[in-house]
Design a protein around this motif. Structure first.
Motif, PDB file in Angstrom:
ATOM      1  N   GLU A   1      52.841 123.239 -53.616  1.00 23.39           N
ATOM      2  CA  GLU A   1      52.103 123.941 -52.915  1.00 23.39           C
ATOM      3  C   GLU A   1      50.942 124.330 -53.996  1.00 23.39           C
ATOM      4  O   GLU A   1      50.477 124.141 -55.028  1.00 23.39           O
ATOM      5  N   ARG A   2      49.601 124.690 -53.167  1.00 22.77           N
ATOM      6  CA  ARG A   2      49.075 124.625 -53.385  1.00 22.77           C
ATOM      7  C   ARG A   2      47.923 125.979 -52.726  1.00 22.77           C
ATOM      8  O   ARG A   2      48.020 125.856 -51.661  1.00 22.77           O
ATOM      9  N   ASN A   3      46.982 127.299 -53.386  1.00 19.51           N
ATOM     10  CA  ASN A   3      46.330 128.010 -52.982  1.00 19.51           C
ATOM     11  C   ASN A   3      47.634 129.080 -52.707  1.00 19.51           C
ATOM     12  O   ASN A   3      47.287 129.526 -51.434  1.00 19.51           O
ATOM     13  N   SER A   4      48.582 129.388 -53.205  1.00 15.83           N
ATOM     14  CA  SER A   4      49.493 130.074 -51.992  1.00 15.83           C
ATOM     15  C   SER A   4      49.032 131.546 -52.227  1.00 15.83           C
ATOM     16  O   SER A   4      49.479 132.185 -51.152  1.00 15.83           O
TER      17      SER A   4
ATOM     18  N   GLY B   1      45.893 132.299 -50.960  1.00 19.12           N
ATOM     19  CA  GLY B   1      44.877 131.539 -50.032  1.00 19.12           C
ATOM     20  C   GLY B   1      45.152 132.785 -48.995  1.00 19.12           C
ATOM     21  O   GLY B   1      46.484 133.239 -48.291  1.00 19.12           O
ATOM     22  N   ARG B   2      43.908 133.544 -48.483  1.00 16.83           N
ATOM     23  CA  ARG B   2      43.671 134.866 -47.849  1.00 16.83           C
ATOM     24  C   ARG B   2      43.665 134.420 -46.402  1.00 16.83           C
ATOM     25  O   ARG B   2      43.667 134.484 -45.101  1.00 16.83           O
ATOM     26  N   SER B   3      43.213 133.015 -46.185  1.00 15.21           N
ATOM     27  CA  SER B   3      43.280 132.761 -44.357  1.00 15.21           C
ATOM     28  C   SER B   3      45.145 133.078 -43.976  1.00 15.21           C
ATOM     29  O   SER B   3      45.526 133.055 -43.936  1.00 15.21           O
ATOM     30  N   PRO B   4      44.288 133.034 -42.243  1.00 10.83           N
ATOM     31  CA  PRO B   4      45.352 132.492 -41.590  1.00 10.83           C
ATOM     32  C   PRO B   4      46.265 131.156 -41.116  1.00 10.83           C
ATOM     33  O   PRO B   4      47.386 131.345 -40.640  1.00 10.83           O
ATOM     34  N   VAL B   5      45.548 130.319 -41.854  1.00 12.50           N
ATOM     35  CA  VAL B   5      46.409 128.746 -41.612  1.00 12.50           C
ATOM     36  C   VAL B   5      46.802 128.769 -42.268  1.00 12.50           C
ATOM     37  O   VAL B   5      46.837 129.532 -43.976  1.00 12.50           O
ATOM     38  N   LEU B   6      48.269 128.176 -42.056  1.00  8.96           N
ATOM     39  CA  LEU B   6      49.354 127.567 -43.426  1.00  8.96           C
ATOM     40  C   LEU B   6      49.095 126.002 -42.976  1.00  8.96           C
ATOM     41  O   LEU B   6      49.567 125.631 -42.048  1.00  8.96           O
ATOM     42  N   PHE B   7      48.523 125.116 -44.224  1.00  9.89           N
ATOM     43  CA  PHE B   7      49.102 123.410 -43.694  1.00  9.89           C
ATOM     44  C   PHE B   7      50.358 123.314 -44.427  1.00  9.89           C
ATOM     45  O   PHE B   7      50.779 123.492 -45.315  1.00  9.89           O
TER      46      PHE B   7
ATOM     47  N   PHE C   1      39.299 126.284 -46.883  1.00  9.70           N
ATOM     48  CA  PHE C   1      40.106 127.943 -45.440  1.00  9.70           C
ATOM     49  C   PHE C   1      40.235 129.296 -46.376  1.00  9.70           C
ATOM     50  O   PHE C   1      40.867 130.446 -46.128  1.00  9.70           O
ATOM     51  N   ASP C   2      40.247 128.133 -48.001  1.00  8.88           N
ATOM     52  CA  ASP C   2      41.425 129.811 -48.902  1.00  8.88           C
ATOM     53  C   ASP C   2      42.872 130.039 -47.828  1.00  8.88           C
ATOM     54  O   ASP C   2      43.668 130.744 -47.632  1.00  8.88           O
TER      55      ASP C   2
ATOM     56  N   VAL D   1      35.147 116.677 -40.224  1.00  4.99           N
ATOM     57  CA  VAL D   1      34.964 116.857 -39.083  1.00  4.99           C
ATOM     58  C   VAL D   1      36.469 117.647 -38.553  1.00  4.99           C
ATOM     59  O   VAL D   1      35.890 118.695 -37.604  1.00  4.99           O
ATOM     60  N   PHE D   2      37.274 117.629 -38.449  1.00  7.67           N
ATOM     61  CA  PHE D   2      38.403 118.378 -38.311  1.00  7.67           C
ATOM     62  C   PHE D   2      38.153 120.011 -38.776  1.00  7.67           C
ATOM     63  O   PHE D   2      38.377 121.060 -38.123  1.00  7.67           O
ATOM     64  N   GLY D   3      37.326 120.160 -39.780  1.00  2.37           N
ATOM     65  CA  GLY D   3      38.063 121.266 -40.842  1.00  2.37           C
ATOM     66  C   GLY D   3      35.993 122.431 -39.878  1.00  2.37           C
ATOM     67  O   GLY D   3      36.575 123.442 -39.425  1.00  2.37           O
ATOM     68  N   ASN D   4      36.128 121.345 -38.903  1.00  3.29           N
ATOM     69  CA  ASN D   4      34.627 122.737 -38.301  1.00  3.29           C
ATOM     70  C   ASN D   4      35.327 122.495 -37.048  1.00  3.29           C
ATOM     71  O   ASN D   4      34.671 123.759 -36.478  1.00  3.29           O
ATOM     72  N   ALA D   5      35.978 121.962 -36.238  1.00  3.81           N
ATOM     73  CA  ALA D   5      36.588 122.055 -35.353  1.00  3.81           C
ATOM     74  C   ALA D   5      37.612 123.564 -35.400  1.00  3.81           C
ATOM     75  O   ALA D   5      37.577 124.430 -34.223  1.00  3.81           O
ATOM     76  N   LEU D   6      38.711 123.400 -36.324  1.00  2.03           N
ATOM     77  CA  LEU D   6      39.720 124.325 -36.282  1.00  2.03           C
ATOM     78  C   LEU D   6      38.928 125.611 -36.859  1.00  2.03           C
ATOM     79  O   LEU D   6      39.516 126.497 -36.432  1.00  2.03           O
ATOM     80  N   GLU D   7      37.605 125.537 -37.904  1.00  4.66           N
ATOM     81  CA  GLU D   7      37.494 126.962 -37.725  1.00  4.66           C
ATOM     82  C   GLU D   7      36.717 127.184 -36.725  1.00  4.66           C
ATOM     83  O   GLU D   7      36.854 128.960 -36.639  1.00  4.66           O
ATOM     84  N   ILE D   8      36.451 126.512 -35.649  1.00  6.63           N
ATOM     85  CA  ILE D   8      35.754 127.596 -34.165  1.00  6.63           C
ATOM     86  C   ILE D   8      36.999 128.303 -33.156  1.00  6.63           C
ATOM     87  O   ILE D   8      37.240 129.037 -33.325  1.00  6.63           O
ATOM     88  N   ALA D   9      38.408 127.157 -33.645  1.00  9.73           N
ATOM     89  CA  ALA D   9      39.260 127.426 -33.205  1.00  9.73           C
ATOM     90  C   ALA D   9      39.943 128.970 -33.583  1.00  9.73           C
ATOM     91  O   ALA D   9      40.375 128.824 -32.478  1.00  9.73           O
ATOM     92  N   VAL D  10      40.084 129.057 -34.948  1.00  8.78           N
ATOM     93  CA  VAL D  10      40.445 129.947 -35.584  1.00  8.78           C
ATOM     94  C   VAL D  10      40.178 131.210 -35.310  1.00  8.78           C
ATOM     95  O   VAL D  10      40.713 132.414 -34.889  1.00  8.78           O
ATOM     96  N   SER D  11      38.495 130.683 -35.252  1.00  8.45           N
ATOM     97  CA  SER D  11      37.608 132.102 -35.367  1.00  8.45           C
ATOM     98  C   SER D  11      37.620 132.989 -33.886  1.00  8.45           C
ATOM     99  O   SER D  11      38.264 133.788 -33.263  1.00  8.45           O
ATOM    100  N   SER D  12      37.788 131.959 -32.395  1.00 10.69           N
ATOM    101  CA  SER D  12      38.205 132.362 -30.908  1.00 10.69           C
ATOM    102  C   SER D  12      39.837 132.820 -31.313  1.00 10.69           C
ATOM    103  O   SER D  12      40.050 134.038 -30.263  1.00 10.69           O
TER     104      SER D  12
END
Length: 256
Positions: free
Chosen positions: A15-18, A20-26, A70-71, A242-253
């Protein structure tokens, strides 16, 4: 049942950054190409294990970059997909293949039910339990987890020599809440060829996305990066951005 892992081996998952406060889980099903010491590299050379048959090339660098950016928590496997593929149903032929993309895997030939069961209980189940546990924590503190499964793919079609033109592919099944905005954002760059359920389709199988976010109704995608583009740390970080930029926009929406 003989144990596979010994005190010389790390845990089945990492695990990394367990916190982390983001809603994203990789999640990363094919993160490493390590083989437990007791299995003696499955009879393969280090060079063979370093090929795509052993793990998803470039994904460890991508996963670490995205987790930090993404924390966000990251849960990943610590052992090669050849020992047991954590994105396949245990016991199926592809889970511990005796032949992988034309390469004979001696350590996977004529496996007994007890040997297969050891791989499942020591490697597969702890990894998936860790994903469930991380999702439980996120749900408990009021986050609706957004699951992103990280993978990479070969630049040529298996056994056909057909080039795969996509730099990044987005994989999904029935839930397009995350897939659609990510694809649309990436395709705004006219220089990119973005796969929509290419080079693989989310409707054709796999395990992790079905077993975790789809089962709980959480937004999710799989993302595939072409391996020739992410074979160095510098290039992997470039495409992760490149992917992270798109993911950030999508998660915000999604949040809105």
């Amino acid at each position: 049942m003989t144990a596979i892992l010994t005190d010389r081996d790390p845990c089945a998952f990492g695990e990394r950054n367990s916190g982390g406060r983001s809603p994203v889980l990789f999640i990363s099903d094919h993160h490493r190409n390590r083989v437990p010491a007791s299995l003696k590299n499955l009879g393969l050379t280090e060079e063979e294990l370093a090929r795509h048959i052993g793990y998803d090339i470039g994904i460890a660098w991508i996963a670490e970059y995205l987790s930090d950016r993404f924390d966000a928590p990251l849960v990943h496997t610590n052992y090669s997909r050849l020992v047991i593929d954590c994105n396949r149903v245990p016991g199926t032929p592809d889970a511990s293949p005796a032949v992988a993309d034309g390469t004979r895997v001696p350590g996977n030939e004529d496996l007994s039910e007890a040997e297969l069961d050891s791989r499942r209980t020591e490697l597969f189940e702890p990894y998936h339990s860790a994903i469930r546990a991380r999702m439980d924590v996120m749900e408990a503190d009021g986050r609706n987890p957004v699951i992103v499964a990280l993978h990479s793919f070969t630049p040529m079609m298996k056994d056909r020599g057909t080039p795969r033109p996509w730099e990044i592919g987005i994989i999904w099944n029935e839930d397009d809440r995350l897939a659609r905005p990510v694809i649309e954002t990436l395709r705004q760059n006219e220089h990119l060829t973005i796969g929509d359920n290419e080079p693989y389709s989310g409707r054709d199988g796999g395990f992790s996305l079905y077993a975790h976010p789809e089962a709980r109704g959480h937004p999710h995608i799989g993302v595939e990066f072409r391996q020739d583009l992410v074979a160095s740390e510098e290039d992997a970080h470039k495409w992760a951005e490149v992917f992270g930029n798109a993911l950030e926009i999508a998660v915000s929406s999604l949040t809105l």
